[in-house]
Design a protein around this motif. Structure first.
Motif, PDB file in Angstrom:
ATOM      1  N   ALA A 129       0.846  -1.213   0.000  1.00 11.09           N
ATOM      2  CA  ALA A 129       0.000   0.000   0.000  1.00 11.09           C
ATOM      3  C   ALA A 129       0.875   1.255   0.000  1.00 11.09           C
ATOM      4  O   ALA A 129       0.610   2.211  -0.741  1.00 11.09           O
ATOM      5  N   PHE A 130       1.941   1.256   0.800  1.00 10.01           N
ATOM      6  CA  PHE A 130       2.850   2.420   0.802  1.00 10.01           C
ATOM      7  C   PHE A 130       3.467   2.613  -0.595  1.00 10.01           C
ATOM      8  O   PHE A 130       3.593   3.746  -1.070  1.00 10.01           O
ATOM      9  N   GLN A 165       9.695   7.246   3.904  1.00 10.55           N
ATOM     10  CA  GLN A 165      10.395   6.381   4.865  1.00 10.55           C
ATOM     11  C   GLN A 165       9.476   5.482   5.682  1.00 10.55           C
ATOM     12  O   GLN A 165       9.946   4.776   6.584  1.00 10.55           O
ATOM     13  N   ALA A 166       8.186   5.509   5.396  1.00  7.93           N
ATOM     14  CA  ALA A 166       7.250   4.693   6.197  1.00  7.93           C
ATOM     15  C   ALA A 166       7.508   3.210   5.967  1.00  7.93           C
ATOM     16  O   ALA A 166       7.678   2.763   4.832  1.00  7.93           O
ATOM     17  N   ARG A 167       7.585   2.454   7.042  1.00  9.57           N
ATOM     18  CA  ARG A 167       7.858   1.018   6.957  1.00  9.57           C
ATOM     19  C   ARG A 167       6.721   0.244   7.624  1.00  9.57           C
ATOM     20  O   ARG A 167       6.224   0.643   8.678  1.00  9.57           O
ATOM     21  N   PRO A 168       6.333  -0.882   7.045  1.00  6.52           N
ATOM     22  CA  PRO A 168       5.229  -1.652   7.626  1.00  6.52           C
ATOM     23  C   PRO A 168       5.516  -2.116   9.052  1.00  6.52           C
ATOM     24  O   PRO A 168       4.582  -2.289   9.837  1.00  6.52           O
ATOM     25  N   GLU A 169       6.801  -2.293   9.406  1.00  6.34           N
ATOM     26  CA  GLU A 169       7.142  -2.734  10.768  1.00  6.34           C
ATOM     27  C   GLU A 169       6.728  -1.698  11.821  1.00  6.34           C
ATOM     28  O   GLU A 169       6.754  -1.995  13.011  1.00  6.34           O
ATOM     29  N   GLN A 170       6.399  -0.485  11.401  1.00  8.04           N
ATOM     30  CA  GLN A 170       5.960   0.517  12.381  1.00  8.04           C
ATOM     31  C   GLN A 170       4.524   0.268  12.844  1.00  8.04           C
ATOM     32  O   GLN A 170       4.054   0.926  13.758  1.00  8.04           O
ATOM     33  N   ALA A 171       3.818  -0.665  12.214  1.00  7.89           N
ATOM     34  CA  ALA A 171       2.416  -0.938  12.566  1.00  7.89           C
ATOM     35  C   ALA A 171       2.254  -2.358  13.079  1.00  7.89           C
ATOM     36  O   ALA A 171       3.037  -3.247  12.749  1.00  7.89           O
TER      37      ALA A 171
END
Lengths: 254, 254
Positions: free
Chosen positions: A178-179, A212-218
Motif C-alpha cells: 500500500a505504501f 520512509q514509512a515502513r510496515p514494521e511501524q504498525a
C-alpha cells in the motif's frame, strides 16, 4: 418471546472515552459476546456472562448472539471503537439478513463509540480536518486489486486516508505494498501517522514521511493515517509536533 | 505564563453520548468558545463564561481562544460531534501555524467525540460497514469542481459517502447537484440516508432511493449518507428497516 440485542462501541480503550449510554447498556445486558480483548475489558457482575471468541469469527459470533437474543435473553455484542466501522454492526446485519425470520423481531440497539481514527487524530492535531476516507486493508473480505484501486482513487482525489486492519501475521506484505502504491501518487514528504493504542497507557504515536514509512511501524492494533498533499506539520519546542490538514483547499493537488 | 486549551467534542447532542473525559474537561475550563448552539448545550457553573460566535467565524474564534489561553486562562473550544471532523481542531491548528510563536506553548488537549455519521449509522444499521469517506459539501473553503471530482472518485471506487454540511441558505443548489453527479455513477436504487439530530428528541431519519433523493430532505443539521452499489436494506415487520453495507466485496462494483 424475543429478547434484545445491544451492539456496543467501547471506544479506543480508555475508560474516559466510553460513553454513558455504552456503560448503561453494559449494565443492562446478561450475555456478552465479542473478541477476547474487548470482552476482557468489561467490568461485569457475577450474574453477567462473557462469551469470548477469535477476531476472525465475526459472523458465527453474530449468529450466536442473535440466537441467544431470539430466545429471550438480553445480549450484548461488544466492539472496540465504534461498532459500525469495520466491526460487529455489519456482521449482525448480515446475520439478520440471511438468518431465520424471527431474528428480525429482536430489539436491536446499536450504540456508537469513538472510533480509532478519531482518537489517534485527537492525539496529534487534526489530520482528518479535511475530506478523508477509511479503508480496511484486510484482503480477507475483498480482493487486493480492489483495495489498490481504492487507495489510488482516494490519494489521487486528495482524501486523507485512514487504514484499519493494516497488518497481521496472516497479512504481512499488504501494508508495504500500500505504501508503494501511495508513493507513486503522493509527495515523499506526506506525513504518515502510526497511531497505536491512542489514549491507553501503552500508546505509541509516530509521524514518518511517506518516503520512509515502513510496515514494521504498525501492528494489528495500529491505525495508520496517510495525509494528503496538503497535510502540514507544526513543530513545537519541547512538545510533540502537530499534524493537520487545512480546512481550505485550492484544489492544487489535482 | 501560558494556560491551556481544550478542544472538546460534545458528540451528536444526546447527553448519553458525551464521553466522561469531555465532561471532565468542561468542568475544568473557565472560558468556553464555540458556535452558539454548542456553547448553549453546556451546563456551566456561575464562574464559567460562554463566548458564542457564528458558525462561519471559526478562524477568528480559534484566534480568540488561543490568545486567551496564551494569557494564562483555562480555555475550551467546543464542537458538536468530533472536533477533528469538519470542526474546530483544524481551525485551532491553522491558528497556531500562522499565529504568534507563544501560541505553540499553550498546552493543547483535543478530546474526541462521536461524530454525526457514526451516530446516524448506529440508528439505522451499518451503512459504514465497508470502506467509506467523509466529504464536506461546503464550497466556502474549496472549489466546487474539486468536490465534484471527489464525489466521482469515491462513488466510482465503491466507497460509501457521508456528506457533512450538505446544504444551507447560502448554499442551496450544491446538494441537488451532488445527487445528479452520483446518479450518473450509482444504481437508482442506492439507498440515501438523511440523518438529522440522531439520538436527540427531534431526530428524523429517512431512507430514499438515490433516484428520488431531494435536497429538501436535508438541512444544515443533517448528515447525508449515500450507499455504495453493495449497500442493502433489510425490511422488518413493525420495525424500521436496517441499512447496511456488507463487509464482503467481490469487487463487482467496478
Amino acid at each position: 418471546m424475543s429478547g434484545r440485542l445491544f451492539v456496543i462501541g467501547l471506544g479506543p480503550g480508555n475508560r474516559g472515552q466510553v460513553t454513558p449510554e455504552a456503560s448503561r447498556a453494559v449494565a443492562e445486558a446478561e450475555f456478552f459476546y465479542g473478541y477476547g480483548p474487548y470482552v476482557e475489558r468489561l467490568e461485569l457482575r457475577p450474574d453477567q456472562t462473557r462469551i469470548a471468541s477469535d477476531n476472525r469469527e465475526e459472523l458465527s459470533r453474530a449468529n450466536a448472539a442473535l440466537q441467544k437474543a431470539a430466545e429471550g435473553a438480553s445480549v450484548a455484542v461488544v466492539s472496540g471503537g465504534d461498532p459500525g466501522v469495520f466491526a460487529m454492526a455489519a456482521a449482525i446485519c448480515e446475520a439478520i439478513d440471511t438468518g431465520p425470520a424471527q431474528w428480525r423481531d429482536v430489539e436491536l440497539t446499536i450504540i456508537p463509540g469513538v472510533t480509532a481514527m478519531l482518537a489517534v487524530a485527537a492525539r496529534i492535531g487534526a489530520p482528518l480536518g479535511h475530506d478523508f476516507c477509511a479503508i480496511s486493508l484486510s484482503d480477507n473480505l475483498k480482493p487486493w486489486d480492489l483495495i489498490v484501486r481504492r487507495l489510488e482513487a482516494a490519494a489521487s482525489a486528495g482524501f486523507v486516508i485512514a487504514l484499519y486492519n493494516p497488518i497481521s501475521k496472516a497479512r504481512p506484505w499488504q501494508l508495504g505494498s500500500a505504501f508503494e502504491t501511495l508513493r507513486r501518487i503522493l509527495p515523499d514528504t506526506t506525513p504518515v501517522i502510526f497511531g497505536r493504542a491512542a489514549g491507553r497507557p501503552d500508546e505509541r504515536i509516530e509521524i514518518t514521511p511517506l518516503s520512509q514509512a515502513r510496515p514494521e511501524q504498525a501492528d494489528m492494533a495500529t491505525c495508520v493515517m496517510i495525509g494528503s498533499a496538503e497535510t502540514r506539520i507544526i513543530e513545537r519546542k519541547g512538545r510533540a509536533p502537530l499534524v493537520y490538514t487545512p480546512r481550505f483547499s485550492a484544489g492544487s493537488n489535482q
